[in-house]
Scaffold this active site. Structure first.
Site, PDB file in Angstrom:
ATOM      1  CD  GLU A  72      -2.980   3.626  -4.733  1.00 42.53           C
ATOM      2  OE1 GLU A  72      -4.048   4.254  -4.846  1.00 42.53           O
ATOM      3  OE2 GLU A  72      -2.813   2.477  -5.174  1.00 42.53           O
ATOM      4  CE  LYS A 106     -12.351 -12.045  -3.056  1.00 41.00           C
ATOM      5  NZ  LYS A 106     -12.106 -11.522  -1.667  1.00 41.00           N
ATOM      6  CB  CYS A 142      -7.949   4.843  -6.540  1.00 38.47           C
ATOM      7  SG  CYS A 142      -7.962   3.135  -6.001  1.00 38.47           S
TER       8      CYS A 142
END
Length: 479
Positions: free
Chosen positions: A381, A178, A285
């Protein structure tokens, strides 16, 4: 005059299909803020169909000799090269990334990674057979796991899809993948390419939203769930998968510390860190966005970094002078803006700190100094083009602050002192430590973190092994 939107479709059991109930969502180009396509909003019937197709295709794909799976993956890599411009166009619509950088920085590593895993398909290793009990011989079989439910993120839709399907297919698994609901276009094109090479049902794509992903993970068919995404999403997947003890592979958030010591070549460090911090709008990331600088060179570094930031451009994909494009969606723009709006009084915005233009989701290269370890922007983050800078006193404090977040994916150390670099590489609690560089990845080396950055490895032989299971076989020598 309205423009007709392109229709993207699921790819299930070797054919493109709309969602069973006909529902769709609009897909928006983040460089313009305008919709360019619709994609299926898949639900139970679509997930059931994809899982059934993958399960039916698994035995034959599993039983192929590795050389045959290798041939298929090599054909996929060749086809990606041949249709690179189509993939680039789809990815640029997905993300608004610069065309030139997508061509140079994404297509070559993607193709290389597929070819690496094609080779890995023929390198399934186990212990050599031996007699560990009298009259009995033992050996180890390394086997595919089964059907893999995989969820890719929106920051690198093409490349993260490769990181998912390539090791899974090489090991003999079948896949239901997906893409993010905001970036399905390049994955749909990949389905067209891959589907022409592998047997039907081996590779399936189901488009949809968060609920679609949940249905995939909770489905009884997959033996493994793999996701690249936020910590919140990863925790949800782990919880859902625990209900029937699926194997889980999680590559989640990061808050990479960049530790700059006083003996560093400041101009070179600023050049490398600014590029690694702002590339892809900081939507990475591993991005170099949390810098810790020795107090003796702090002011010099901040001044140089702010100057570098002021010279970096963001803009439309066809502008050859831009380093990065827009943030992916309006929610992400709101998140990044919110961090800056909520800065404490002791923080100072040295550069940027604002949206760029009113068309699309662009944000200026930003530098923030004067921060404390417990500030929100240090602990959480941002996932945007924002680099924070802290001043540290000595090596011990640098380590304490670097490790003092809940993430543990990547880090870097900038120093000319080899002994210090080696000490830091041992003490930093992160899955990757770069020395005098930040962000390069190679197919042969593992990528993955600790703590709330997840578990499991992408790339490398370790990533390949994550998509296998180990079986002990023991036979009597007496018969």
């Amino acid at each position: 005059m309205s423009t007709e939107l392109r229709r993207l479709r699921n790819y299930i059991d070797g054919e493109f299909r709309d969602a069973a109930d006909g529902r769709t969502t609009e897909v928006v180009n983040p460089a313009t803020g305008e919709a360019y396509a619709t994609a299926p909003l898949s639900r139970e019937a679509d997930v059931d169909a994809a899982m059934a197709a993958a399960a039916a295709a698994f035995p034959a794909w599993r039983d192929l000799v590795p050389a045959e799976r290798q041939k298929a993956l090599l054909k996929i890599a060749d086809a990606f090269e041949e249709r690179a411009e189509e993939l680039i166009a789809a990815e640029v619509e997905n993300t608004g990334k610069p065309i030139g950088l997508t061509r140079s920085e994404e297509i070559p590593p993607m193709v290389d990674q597929i070819r690496f895993f094609a080779g890995a398909a023929r390198m399934l290793e186990g212990r050599g057979a031996g007699e560990y009990m009298e009259g009995l011989t033992s050996f180890v079989r390394r086997e595919p796991i089964g059907v893999c439910a995989q969820v890719a993120p929106w920051n690198y839709p093409m490349m993260m899809a490769v990181w998912k399907f390539a090791p899974a297919l090489a090991a003999g698994n079948t896949v239901v993948l997906k893409p993010s609901d905001t970036t399905p276009a390049s994955t749909a094109l990949m389905a067209d390419i891959i589907g022409s090479i592998v047997p039907k049902g081996v590779f399936n794509v189901v488009c949809g939203d968060r609920d679609t992903g949940r249905l995939m993970v909770e489905h009884e068919t997959p033996a493994m769930a793999s996701i690249t995404g936020s910590v919140r999403a990863g925790m949800s997947v782990a919880e859902s998968a625990s209900k029937d003890l699926k194997r889980v592979h999680l590559e989640l958030g990061g808050k990479a510390p960049v530790v700059v010591f006083e003996d560093t070549d400041i101009p070179k460090a600023v050049e490398g860190i600014s590029e690694a911090g702002y590339f892809n709008a900081g939507q990475d990331c591993t991005a170099a966005t949390r810098v810790l600088v020795h107090e003796s060179v702090h002011d010099e570094f901040v001044s140089a970094l702010a100057k570098a930031a002021s010279e970096i451009k963001t803009g439309q994909p066809d502008d050859e002078d831009v380093l990065y494009g827009p943030l992916n969606n309006p929610n992400q723009l709101k998140q990044v803006s919110g961090f800056i709006e909520r800065l404490p009084a002791h923080a100072k915005v040295e550069a940027g700190g604002h949206r760029v233009g009113d068309k699309g989701y662009f944000y200026a290269p930003t530098v923030v100094s004067g921060l404390k370890q417990d500030d929100e922007i240090i602990q959480q983050e941002v996932f945007g083009p924002v680099i924070t800078v802290q001043s540290f006193r000595d090596e011990d404090q640098a380590v304490e602050w670097a490790n003092g977040v809940e993430y543990a994916l990547a880090s870097s150390v900038w120093t000319k002192d080899h002994g210090r670099a080696m000490r830091m590489s041992k003490r930093l609690d992160f899955g990757c430590v770069w020395i005098n560089t930040h962000i390069p990845l190679v197919a042969e080396m593992p990528h993955g973190g600790f703590k709330k950055s997840g578990y499991g490895k992408d790339l490398s032989g370790y990533g390949f092994e994550d998509y296998t299971r180990i079986k002990h076989v023991m036979t009597s020598l007496g018969m």
